[in-house]
Design a protein around this motif. Structure first.
Motif, PDB file in Angstrom:
ATOM      1  N   CYS A 184      -3.711  -8.197  -2.894  1.00  0.00           N
ATOM      2  CA  CYS A 184      -4.319  -7.397  -1.834  1.00  0.00           C
ATOM      3  C   CYS A 184      -3.467  -7.415  -0.571  1.00  0.00           C
ATOM      4  CB  CYS A 184      -5.726  -7.910  -1.543  1.00  0.00           C
ATOM      5  SG  CYS A 184      -6.749  -6.729  -0.631  1.00  0.00           S
ATOM      6  N   PHE A 185      -2.949  -8.589  -0.210  1.00  0.00           N
ATOM      7  CA  PHE A 185      -2.082  -8.671   0.972  1.00  0.00           C
ATOM      8  C   PHE A 185      -0.724  -8.015   0.720  1.00  0.00           C
ATOM      9  CE2 PHE A 185      -5.028 -11.797   2.780  1.00  0.00           C
ATOM     10  CZ  PHE A 185      -4.976 -11.446   4.122  1.00  0.00           C
ATOM     11  N   ARG A 186      -0.263  -7.998  -0.542  1.00  0.00           N
ATOM     12  CA  ARG A 186       0.987  -7.285  -0.849  1.00  0.00           C
ATOM     13  C   ARG A 186       0.828  -5.802  -0.523  1.00  0.00           C
ATOM     14  NH1 ARG A 186       3.676  -4.181  -4.771  1.00  0.00           N
ATOM     15  NH2 ARG A 186       1.652  -3.776  -5.708  1.00  0.00           N
ATOM     16  N   GLN A 187      -0.296  -5.235  -0.924  1.00  0.00           N
ATOM     17  CA  GLN A 187      -0.540  -3.824  -0.608  1.00  0.00           C
ATOM     18  C   GLN A 187      -0.652  -3.615   0.906  1.00  0.00           C
ATOM     19  OE1 GLN A 187      -3.527  -1.773  -2.952  1.00  0.00           O
ATOM     20  NE2 GLN A 187      -3.351  -3.269  -4.608  1.00  0.00           N
ATOM     21  N   TRP A 188      -1.303  -4.544   1.571  1.00  0.00           N
ATOM     22  CA  TRP A 188      -1.434  -4.451   3.031  1.00  0.00           C
ATOM     23  C   TRP A 188      -0.060  -4.470   3.699  1.00  0.00           C
ATOM     24  CZ3 TRP A 188      -5.274  -2.732   5.692  1.00  0.00           C
ATOM     25  CH2 TRP A 188      -5.444  -3.041   7.052  1.00  0.00           C
ATOM     26  N   ALA A 189       0.842  -5.295   3.162  1.00  0.00           N
ATOM     27  CA  ALA A 189       2.206  -5.366   3.698  1.00  0.00           C
ATOM     28  C   ALA A 189       2.964  -4.073   3.425  1.00  0.00           C
ATOM     29  CB  ALA A 189       2.947  -6.550   3.082  1.00  0.00           C
ATOM     30  N   LEU A 190       2.784  -3.495   2.224  1.00  0.00           N
ATOM     31  CA  LEU A 190       3.475  -2.244   1.890  1.00  0.00           C
ATOM     32  C   LEU A 190       3.029  -1.103   2.801  1.00  0.00           C
ATOM     33  CD1 LEU A 190       3.505  -2.322  -2.031  1.00  0.00           C
ATOM     34  CD2 LEU A 190       5.371  -2.866  -0.459  1.00  0.00           C
ATOM     35  N   LEU A 191       1.762  -1.116   3.191  1.00  0.00           N
ATOM     36  CA  LEU A 191       1.280  -0.093   4.121  1.00  0.00           C
ATOM     37  C   LEU A 191       1.919  -0.268   5.499  1.00  0.00           C
ATOM     38  CD1 LEU A 191      -2.511  -0.031   3.169  1.00  0.00           C
ATOM     39  CD2 LEU A 191      -0.754   1.607   2.506  1.00  0.00           C
ATOM     40  N   ALA A 192       2.120  -1.509   5.908  1.00  0.00           N
ATOM     41  CA  ALA A 192       2.790  -1.763   7.194  1.00  0.00           C
ATOM     42  C   ALA A 192       4.244  -1.310   7.135  1.00  0.00           C
ATOM     43  CB  ALA A 192       2.700  -3.252   7.529  1.00  0.00           C
ATOM     44  N   ILE A 193       4.919  -1.559   6.008  1.00  0.00           N
ATOM     45  CA  ILE A 193       6.312  -1.120   5.833  1.00  0.00           C
ATOM     46  C   ILE A 193       6.373   0.402   5.869  1.00  0.00           C
ATOM     47  CG2 ILE A 193       8.225  -1.045   4.184  1.00  0.00           C
ATOM     48  CD1 ILE A 193       7.323  -3.852   3.254  1.00  0.00           C
ATOM     49  N   ARG A 194       5.425   1.057   5.198  1.00  0.00           N
ATOM     50  CA  ARG A 194       5.370   2.530   5.213  1.00  0.00           C
ATOM     51  C   ARG A 194       5.277   3.063   6.633  1.00  0.00           C
ATOM     52  NH1 ARG A 194      -0.319   4.953   3.881  1.00  0.00           N
ATOM     53  NH2 ARG A 194      -0.581   3.904   5.906  1.00  0.00           N
ATOM     54  N   ASP A 195       4.384   2.487   7.412  1.00  0.00           N
ATOM     55  CA  ASP A 195       4.181   2.987   8.782  1.00  0.00           C
ATOM     56  C   ASP A 195       5.447   2.819   9.621  1.00  0.00           C
ATOM     57  OD1 ASP A 195       1.618   3.589   8.031  1.00  0.00           O
ATOM     58  OD2 ASP A 195       0.707   1.806   8.955  1.00  0.00           O
ATOM     59  N   LYS A 196       6.143   1.706   9.445  1.00  0.00           N
ATOM     60  CA  LYS A 196       7.378   1.481  10.196  1.00  0.00           C
ATOM     61  C   LYS A 196       8.441   2.504   9.802  1.00  0.00           C
ATOM     62  CE  LYS A 196       6.833  -3.491  11.016  1.00  0.00           C
ATOM     63  NZ  LYS A 196       7.399  -4.850  10.781  1.00  0.00           N
ATOM     64  N   LEU A 197       8.567   2.758   8.499  1.00  0.00           N
ATOM     65  CA  LEU A 197       9.594   3.699   8.035  1.00  0.00           C
ATOM     66  C   LEU A 197       9.281   5.121   8.476  1.00  0.00           C
ATOM     67  CD1 LEU A 197      12.161   4.154   6.399  1.00  0.00           C
ATOM     68  CD2 LEU A 197      10.740   4.398   4.357  1.00  0.00           C
ATOM     69  N   LYS A 198       8.018   5.538   8.381  1.00  0.00           N
ATOM     70  CA  LYS A 198       7.646   6.899   8.748  1.00  0.00           C
ATOM     71  C   LYS A 198       7.786   7.145  10.248  1.00  0.00           C
ATOM     72  CE  LYS A 198       4.162   8.895   6.666  1.00  0.00           C
ATOM     73  NZ  LYS A 198       2.822   9.175   6.097  1.00  0.00           N
ATOM     74  N   ALA A 199       7.721   6.064  11.025  1.00  0.00           N
ATOM     75  CA  ALA A 199       7.920   6.201  12.470  1.00  0.00           C
ATOM     76  C   ALA A 199       9.386   6.439  12.803  1.00  0.00           C
ATOM     77  CB  ALA A 199       7.406   4.951  13.190  1.00  0.00           C
ATOM     78  N   ARG A 200      10.279   6.150  11.854  1.00  0.00           N
ATOM     79  CA  ARG A 200      11.723   6.283  12.098  1.00  0.00           C
ATOM     80  C   ARG A 200      12.303   7.581  11.547  1.00  0.00           C
ATOM     81  NH1 ARG A 200      13.659   0.265   9.986  1.00  0.00           N
ATOM     82  NH2 ARG A 200      12.355  -0.991  11.404  1.00  0.00           N
TER      83      ARG A 200
END
Length: 653
Positions: free
Chosen positions: A283-299
């Motif tokens: 569950c936390f792995r998915q939570w981390a992947l969502l955080a990575i997604r948000d960082k990448l999409k902001a760039r």
């Protein structure tokens, strides 16, 4: 190219997503990330034969014990809708040689898809229906055999024959009810021997064995509830006496998601005790992947993202990592890949000990068939490739300041697939959590296994006719249904049996034996429950297995009652039963050395012990003195006279 400290970045990202260890996590933590989980519990049935042929079930051979090998390759085909299944395409990319090792004692032409199925095993159908009734499921009026795609090669046909027997049931946990979606009876898959490079080897001894699959709704909201549900279903199955036990006989798949994530199926959870850590970490792995997604999409936007790569000449780059130098000696290629705007993301936390770049390495292993270690990144936590090499490679590819790089090595034939895999996984980062099936590891982490199968993976089996289930047949089966696990739990609580005995008693289905001893021999239920949950468990763990039928424990207490012997002698006789499992009760009693003294002799020794007793401390109480004296008399008193009688007599001395 940014100068990033991977270890500091890993720890900082771990804190940023609010990761906590499972033992420290609270319900508030799981509510924050939207923990949600369901279960698929598989249990082999204790039948004599397999499900769709007449080969014996439950006979296993060693990896080198086989009579023939069969080689097959997976090839995707268009569906009736003109589409390819994603899993089929992924397996085709692997270019796997699927080898089946066949033993004539455990397999026939049905297993290798050269013969249509026999009619379903009636014994397996009966057992599965009994368990469905015990699960409070609504039984179907007619059994329809269907085919469920299995595209990893574990079933030679490419599909598993399965049939739904019951729907809409429920199980009662301590604090809530969990609904069951369905229970199916199906054939088991092959056992994997090895999976190295482009060759995967299976044994067919397990193939076709009947098993049931119980599926819950995703109603568990924390890892402990998932384990509790898994144990309940496991105990329920065992309570019927219709299932196999032991290593590999029961397996759990967990479905996990977080808020904003997707359903990830984690397969191969071999023990229910693994479930809490696996579901917590996933569950936390998915939570981390969502955080990575948000960082990448902001760039950068997904449509503007483009990967670059180049082959590296080993003569122009200094490599000191043994796997790379060994690969170069074998003539393999070394490539560098530039990932625009991925700086700080490759070393981002995803699982304990697993930064984000492990997601790439796992897929290179599974899809490109490049054994790990198979890559290095510009943000590795360990010293694998020097920073100067990455700087030089980044310059060749005109990398930007916020880019990150991957270097991988592979045989020339696997390079194209490897590049496709890296690009595909990088693009998935923009979407958050990829649809995939993952494999559980003992430490609670998971690795990529394959693309999640499509929703339309089941279709009717044209080789099998429907089977009507008549009401009188179902009612006859209902007579075999045992007490509910929740009712047994409540009964043991009422009996006062210690809670630490419950799991062992349920795991081995000892409740009926305890109940029989208590009711027929009029024994104290707390004592008998503790005898099973503590004494038997201890010896079971010490010797590794129980070498006798546990129904002999009833015979043991019946013998003691008949002979008028104190039940305290049972513990020593039980220990001897492990050493001499076929010995008679009389022989076991003789071996204990008890019953060699008369009451008169015991009382005389008690009187002598009382008169000659000298306390070690000056202020020894009368109670302590009496207990010390009774301790000396115990070896000759046990089995000859009750401790209660000795204690009463000792007051007079």
């Amino acid at each position: 190219m940014q100068t990033i400290n991977p270890q500091e970045n890993y720890e900082a990202s771990k804190d940023a997503i609010g990761y906590v260890n499972r033992k420290q996590a609270t319900q508030a933590d799981y509510d924050r990330i939207g923990f949600m989980s369901g279960l698929e519990v598989h249990q082999q049935l204790a039948t004599k034969e397999k499900l769709f042929c007449r080969c014996p079930a439950g006979i296993f051979q060693k990896p080198d014990q086989y009579d023939a090998e069969l080689l097959r390759h997976m090839r995707p085909t268009l569906s009736e809708m003109g589409e390819y299944d994603g899993t089929a395409l992924m397996e085709f990319k692997t270019r796997k040689n699927i080898i089946y090792r066949i033993a004539h004692k455990t397999a026939c032409t049905y297993e290798v898809d050269d013969t249509p199925p026999f009619p379903i095993n009636p014994e397996a159908l009966q057992y599965a229906l009994e368990i469905a009734l015990a699960s409070k499921l609504k039984i179907v009026g007619e059994v329809h055999i269907t085919r469920k795609q299995y595209l990893d090669g574990s079933i030679p046909t490419g599909f598993q024959r399965t049939a739904i027997l019951g729907i809409d049931g429920e199980i009662q946990l301590k604090n809530k009810k969990v609904r069951l979606i369905q229970l199916s009876v199906e054939e088991d898959a092959c056992r994997e021997v090895s999976d190295i490079g482009h060759t995967r080897i299976y044994r067919t001894d397990r193939l076709g064995m009947p098993l049931i699959e119980t599926v819950t709704y995703p109603e568990m909201v924390n890892p402990d509830e998932v384990e509790e549900a898994g144990n309940y279903i496991r105990f329920l199955n065992r309570s019927t006496g219709r299932v196999r036990t032991g290593i590999g006989a029961g397996r759990q798949d967990v479905n996990v998601s977080c808020k904003g994530g997707t359903r990830i199926e984690v397969k191969g959870v071999a023990h229910t005790k693994w479930i809490p850590e696996v579901t917590h970490v996933e569950c936390f792995r998915q939570w981390a992947l969502l955080a990575i997604r948000d960082k990448l999409k902001a760039r950068i936007k997904k449509e503007d993202w483009k990967m670059a790569f180049t082959e590296l000449d080993p003569k122009q780059f200094h490599f000191y990592f043994d796997p790379i130098t060994d690969a170069i000696k074998r003539g393999e290629k070394v490539y560098a890949v530039n990932l625009p705007q991925f700086a700080g993301l490759l070393s981002h936390f995803t699982q304990p000990g697993h930064p984000f770049y492990c997601e790439f390495a796992d897929r290179l292993k599974v899809i490109a068939c490049i054994e790990r270690p198979n890559m290095a990144s510009s943000e590795d936590l360990e010293d694998v490739v020097s920073r100067s090499v990455f700087e030089k490679a980044a310059k060749v590819m005109n990398a930007g300041e916020n880019d990150a790089q991957i270097i991988f090595w592979a045989p020339e034939d696997d390079v194209k697939t490897a590049l496709e895999v890296i690009e595909e996984r990088a693009l998935m980062t923009f979407d958050g959590v990829p649809f995939e099936t993952r494999k559980a590891l003992p430490d609670g982490t998971t690795i990529f296994e394959r693309v999640l199968p499509g929703a339309d993976r089941m279709y009717p089996d044209t080789d099998s006719a429907p089977i009507p289930l008549h009401a009188d047949y179902i009612e006859e089966l209902r007579k075999n249904i045992p007490d509910a696990v929740a009712d047994r739990y409540a009964q043991m609580v009422a009996w006062g049996i210690p809670q630490d005995c419950f799991k062992y008693i349920f795991t081995h289905n000892f409740f009926p034996k305890i109940k029989k001893i208590v009711t027929e021999l009029d024994m104290c239920p707390k004592y008998i429950g503790t005898f099973f949950g503590h004494r038997l468990k201890h010896l079971h763990g010490q010797y590794g297995q129980i070498p006798f039928c546990t129904c002999r424990i009833y015979d043991l207490f019946a013998f003691l009652k008949k002979e008028g012997l104190d039940k305290a002698i049972a513990a020593d006789m039980l220990k001897l039963m492990f050493k001499f499992p076929t010995a008679t009760m009389e022989k076991l009693l003789d071996s204990t050395g008890y019953c060699d003294f008369t009451k008169e002799e015991i009382m005389r020794d008690l009187e002598v012990a009382s008169l000659t007793f000298e306390p070690k401390r000056k202020r020894t109480s009368e109670t302590d003195k009496r207990n010390a004296i009774l301790g000396k008399i115990r070896p000759i008193a046990l089995g000859n006279i009750s401790f209660k009688e000795i204690a009463e007599k000792s007051i007079n001395f």
